[in-house]
Design a protein around this motif. Structure first.
Motif, PDB file in Angstrom:
ATOM      1  N   GLU A 348      35.715  39.450  27.568  1.00 59.87           N
ATOM      2  CA  GLU A 348      36.187  38.083  27.328  1.00 59.87           C
ATOM      3  C   GLU A 348      37.200  37.636  28.373  1.00 59.87           C
ATOM      4  N   ASN A 349      38.205  38.465  28.624  1.00 64.31           N
ATOM      5  CA  ASN A 349      39.271  38.037  29.523  1.00 64.31           C
ATOM      6  C   ASN A 349      38.877  38.042  30.996  1.00 64.31           C
ATOM      7  N   ASN A 350      38.101  39.038  31.420  1.00 69.34           N
ATOM      8  CA  ASN A 350      37.643  39.012  32.811  1.00 69.34           C
ATOM      9  C   ASN A 350      36.827  37.750  33.111  1.00 69.34           C
ATOM     10  N   PRO A 351      35.912  37.339  32.221  1.00 68.96           N
ATOM     11  CA  PRO A 351      35.240  36.057  32.444  1.00 68.96           C
ATOM     12  C   PRO A 351      36.198  34.869  32.435  1.00 68.96           C
ATOM     13  N   LYS A 352      37.251  34.918  31.621  1.00 66.07           N
ATOM     14  CA  LYS A 352      38.239  33.837  31.617  1.00 66.07           C
ATOM     15  C   LYS A 352      38.973  33.772  32.951  1.00 66.07           C
ATOM     16  N   ILE A 353      39.322  34.927  33.498  1.00 64.28           N
ATOM     17  CA  ILE A 353      39.974  34.979  34.812  1.00 64.28           C
ATOM     18  C   ILE A 353      39.030  34.425  35.874  1.00 64.28           C
ATOM     19  N   ALA A 354      37.772  34.843  35.812  1.00 59.28           N
ATOM     20  CA  ALA A 354      36.794  34.370  36.791  1.00 59.28           C
ATOM     21  C   ALA A 354      36.600  32.861  36.699  1.00 59.28           C
ATOM     22  N   ALA A 355      36.705  32.323  35.488  1.00 55.51           N
ATOM     23  CA  ALA A 355      36.502  30.885  35.292  1.00 55.51           C
ATOM     24  C   ALA A 355      37.570  30.044  35.983  1.00 55.51           C
ATOM     25  N   LYS A 356      38.695  30.643  36.326  1.00 57.32           N
ATOM     26  CA  LYS A 356      39.729  29.923  37.064  1.00 57.32           C
ATOM     27  C   LYS A 356      39.305  29.664  38.500  1.00 57.32           C
ATOM     28  N   TYR A 357      38.286  30.392  38.960  1.00 58.67           N
ATOM     29  CA  TYR A 357      37.866  30.290  40.361  1.00 58.67           C
ATOM     30  C   TYR A 357      36.409  29.911  40.545  1.00 58.67           C
ATOM     31  N   PHE A 358      35.532  30.444  39.730  1.00 63.42           N
ATOM     32  CA  PHE A 358      34.103  30.192  39.901  1.00 63.42           C
ATOM     33  C   PHE A 358      33.634  29.114  38.930  1.00 63.42           C
ATOM     34  N   LYS A 359      32.726  28.261  39.394  1.00 64.90           N
ATOM     35  CA  LYS A 359      32.297  27.115  38.602  1.00 64.90           C
ATOM     36  C   LYS A 359      31.377  27.517  37.458  1.00 64.90           C
ATOM     37  N   LYS A 360      30.339  28.278  37.764  1.00 64.56           N
ATOM     38  CA  LYS A 360      29.402  28.667  36.717  1.00 64.56           C
ATOM     39  C   LYS A 360      30.023  29.743  35.829  1.00 64.56           C
ATOM     40  N   PRO A 361      29.755  29.709  34.524  1.00 63.02           N
ATOM     41  CA  PRO A 361      30.251  30.763  33.635  1.00 63.02           C
ATOM     42  C   PRO A 361      29.742  32.134  34.053  1.00 63.02           C
ATOM     43  N   LEU A 362      30.630  33.117  34.054  1.00 67.76           N
ATOM     44  CA  LEU A 362      30.274  34.495  34.378  1.00 67.76           C
ATOM     45  C   LEU A 362      30.495  35.371  33.159  1.00 67.76           C
ATOM     46  N   GLY A 363      29.848  36.532  33.148  1.00 67.27           N
ATOM     47  CA  GLY A 363      30.044  37.488  32.058  1.00 67.27           C
ATOM     48  C   GLY A 363      29.368  37.094  30.761  1.00 67.27           C
ATOM     49  N   VAL A 364      28.393  36.198  30.815  1.00 67.80           N
ATOM     50  CA  VAL A 364      27.700  35.763  29.605  1.00 67.80           C
ATOM     51  C   VAL A 364      26.263  35.403  29.961  1.00 67.80           C
ATOM     52  N   LEU A 365      25.347  35.628  29.027  1.00 67.52           N
ATOM     53  CA  LEU A 365      23.952  35.242  29.201  1.00 67.52           C
ATOM     54  C   LEU A 365      23.695  34.037  28.304  1.00 67.52           C
ATOM     55  N   LYS A 366      23.651  32.863  28.906  1.00 65.24           N
ATOM     56  CA  LYS A 366      23.342  31.634  28.183  1.00 65.24           C
ATOM     57  C   LYS A 366      22.891  30.580  29.192  1.00 65.24           C
ATOM     58  N   LYS A 367      22.303  29.528  28.703  1.00 68.49           N
ATOM     59  CA  LYS A 367      21.826  28.457  29.560  1.00 68.49           C
ATOM     60  C   LYS A 367      22.966  27.899  30.403  1.00 68.49           C
ATOM     61  N   GLY A 368      22.729  27.786  31.722  1.00 65.48           N
ATOM     62  CA  GLY A 368      23.725  27.220  32.622  1.00 65.48           C
ATOM     63  C   GLY A 368      24.678  28.231  33.217  1.00 65.48           C
ATOM     64  N   ALA A 369      24.677  29.460  32.701  1.00 65.79           N
ATOM     65  CA  ALA A 369      25.561  30.497  33.247  1.00 65.79           C
ATOM     66  C   ALA A 369      24.991  31.012  34.563  1.00 65.79           C
ATOM     67  N   ALA A 370      25.852  31.614  35.357  1.00 70.66           N
ATOM     68  CA  ALA A 370      25.403  32.203  36.617  1.00 70.66           C
ATOM     69  C   ALA A 370      24.373  33.298  36.342  1.00 70.66           C
ATOM     70  N   ALA A 371      23.384  33.374  37.215  1.00 73.27           N
ATOM     71  CA  ALA A 371      22.307  34.358  37.044  1.00 73.27           C
ATOM     72  C   ALA A 371      22.743  35.727  37.547  1.00 73.27           C
ATOM     73  N   ASP A 372      23.759  36.287  36.896  1.00 76.90           N
ATOM     74  CA  ASP A 372      24.251  37.637  37.164  1.00 76.90           C
ATOM     75  C   ASP A 372      23.859  38.495  35.958  1.00 76.90           C
ATOM     76  N   VAL A 373      22.812  39.264  36.130  1.00 74.27           N
ATOM     77  CA  VAL A 373      22.223  40.003  35.011  1.00 74.27           C
ATOM     78  C   VAL A 373      22.003  41.451  35.433  1.00 74.27           C
ATOM     79  N   ILE A 374      22.290  42.373  34.525  1.00 70.44           N
ATOM     80  CA  ILE A 374      22.027  43.781  34.802  1.00 70.44           C
ATOM     81  C   ILE A 374      21.196  44.387  33.679  1.00 70.44           C
ATOM     82  N   VAL A 375      20.487  45.450  34.026  1.00 66.05           N
ATOM     83  CA  VAL A 375      19.708  46.203  33.040  1.00 66.05           C
ATOM     84  C   VAL A 375      20.227  47.632  33.033  1.00 66.05           C
TER      85      VAL A 375
END
Length: 446
Positions: A348-375
């Motif tokens: 939760e907090n690392n994505p909040k920190i990232a949100a201060k700098y990056f436009k697309k949501p990070l650390g979450v899988l949902k519509k509109g979020a950055a396509a950063d996905v791992i398996v």
């Protein structure tokens, strides 16, 4: 389009936290849909299929504090270096390395770090660089490697007076130049902060220069109270504690990130909270340097956003997740604390920190979020669902379980093989540069 499916999906989205047989549809640089695998497969038959092979599909991990400059240190022993305190660790190891780090050495460090991050499912890094051998152009060299490799990164340079006025001025200029470049480019893959080393290596005069050079472009990323040196120096020379110095000099704020914060007082925590400043904990590094256990539980109780980093001790964020829980429980002498805070920091907090700098949501899988996905190639032998996924993360899953890494919609690592990256060539370059560095440090050939 890419369809990542045939696995269990952990989204970190409270509106749709878990799909037992799910998939993620990627369109360009962002996520278009998350839903049942068979439905998305029928709806988008022409999408390129990325087979999770029954594994865990989840958001890419974020490292909120690391050091690329340590990338060539693995296995290194420096003759005569036997540190007995934190200052000796800095001077005998890390400052000795960065004083010999050329631009080519910096590039090699970046390649080594990013290769490991991709292998461990880390898709975003907040780096704090130092290469006092060659400062000008160093952040741009790292940026070039990040862009070549496809890594999402927020970069800064470590301002310090430890090597004299000229080097200090160069480090301020490098931060300012890179921050202006990043603001102009407005690239959601590369962002800038303004870095500062430990406060005992920075005078108020230098702080004034940093604030002026930054001119409100970005937030500061600073080492604070990692060792007691900061506390002693601030009290002895400035009549106040370290966080108070940062407040008086205008460096705190909602986009500023304070690394470590091990020896902050309750009053300093209140200042951090009231200014909206963020903090980042690095549990393994703190233990390895024997500098103490950060009061993360107290900081989070006060409402401070505390993220999780590694300080480059490892590139495996799940390893840090495990160690944080252990050190906090050991320090508190209570076996029932820190679980919630542990998971909150990373997911939760690392994505909040990232949100201060990056436009697309990070650390979450949902519509509109950055396509950063791992398996993650994790086959549980006990029940697995959204009810106990955190327990599986803490006690089971590891970075080495990562089989596929997608950053910004590009498959960089698939079924444990790099895609479009010549690993052997990069390894050879890193080995060449590390031999040069080690040779200078120990005055012999490797």
């Amino acid at each position: 389009m890419l369809l990542v499916g045939n696995g269990q999906v952990i989204t970190r989205n409270p509106e749709q936290p878990y799909l037992k047989d799910g998939a993620v549809l990627i369109d360009g640089e962002e996520i278009r849909k998350v839903g049942p695998f068979e439905e998305l497969k029928k709806e988008y038959p022409d999408a390129e299929f990325v087979d999770a092979r029954g594994g865990i599909i989840m958001p890419g991990l974020i490292n909120a504090h690391t050091h690329i400059y340590s990338g060539l240190a693995r296995g290194l022993s420096i003759a005569g270096n036997n540190p007995t305190n934190f200052l000796e660790i800095l001077d005998g190891t890390w400052w000795a390395i960065d004083r010999r780090l050329t631009l080519e050495g910096t590039r090699a460090c970046a390649y080594a770090t990013i290769l490991d991050c991709i292998r461990d499912g880390v898709t975003t890094i907040f780096d704090h660089h130092a290469s006092f051998c060659e400062i000008p152009g160093s952040l741009f060299a790292i940026k070039d490697v990040c862009k070549e490799m496809g890594m999402r990164a927020c970069l800064c340079y470590e301002v310090s007076e430890r090597d004299g006025e000229e080097k200090c001025a160069q480090s301020i200029q490098e931060n300012a130049d890179f921050a202006r470049w990043a603001a102009k480019e407005d690239d959601d893959m590369i962002k800038a902060m303004f870095g500062g080393h430990a406060l005992f290596t920075i005078s108020d005069k230098t702080f004034e220069k940093m604030v002026k050079a930054n001119d409100g472009l970005t937030g500061f990323h600073i080492h604070v109270c990692e060792g007691m040196n900061d506390v002693y120096d601030s009290l002895r020379n400035y009549g106040c504690r370290p966080v108070e110095r940062l407040l008086y000099n205008g460096l705190l704020g909602e986009r500023t990130l304070l690394g470590h914060c091990i020896h902050v007082s309750p009053a300093e925590m209140d200042i951090i909270k009231e200014t909206g400043t963020m903090a980042v904990n690095n549990p393994e590094s703190n233990m390895g340097n024997a500098v103490g256990c950060a009061p993360v539980l107290q900081m989070m109780k006060k409402g401070i956003t505390v993220g999780m980093g590694t300080d480059a001790y490892t590139h495996d964020m799940l390893e840090s997740l495990k160690v944080f829980l252990i050190i906090q429980r050991h320090n508190a002498a209570m076996p029932n604390v820190a679980w919630g805070e542990d998971v909150q920091m990373l997911f939760e907090n690392n994505p909040k920190i990232a949100a201060k700098y990056f436009k697309k949501p990070l650390g979450v899988l949902k519509k509109g979020a950055a396509a950063d996905v791992i398996v993650m190639d994790y086959k549980p032998f006990t029940p697995f669902s959204d009810e106990n996924v955190d327990g599986h993360m803490i006690f089971g899953m590891e970075g080495k379980n990562c089989r596929t890494t997608i950053i910004n919609g590009k498959v960089l690592y698939r079924d444990r093989a790099f895609v479009g990256i010549d690993e052997e060539k990069l390894n050879a370059f890193c080995l060449e540069q590390s031999r040069k560095l080690w040779g200078e440090l120990n005055h012999r050939q490797y």
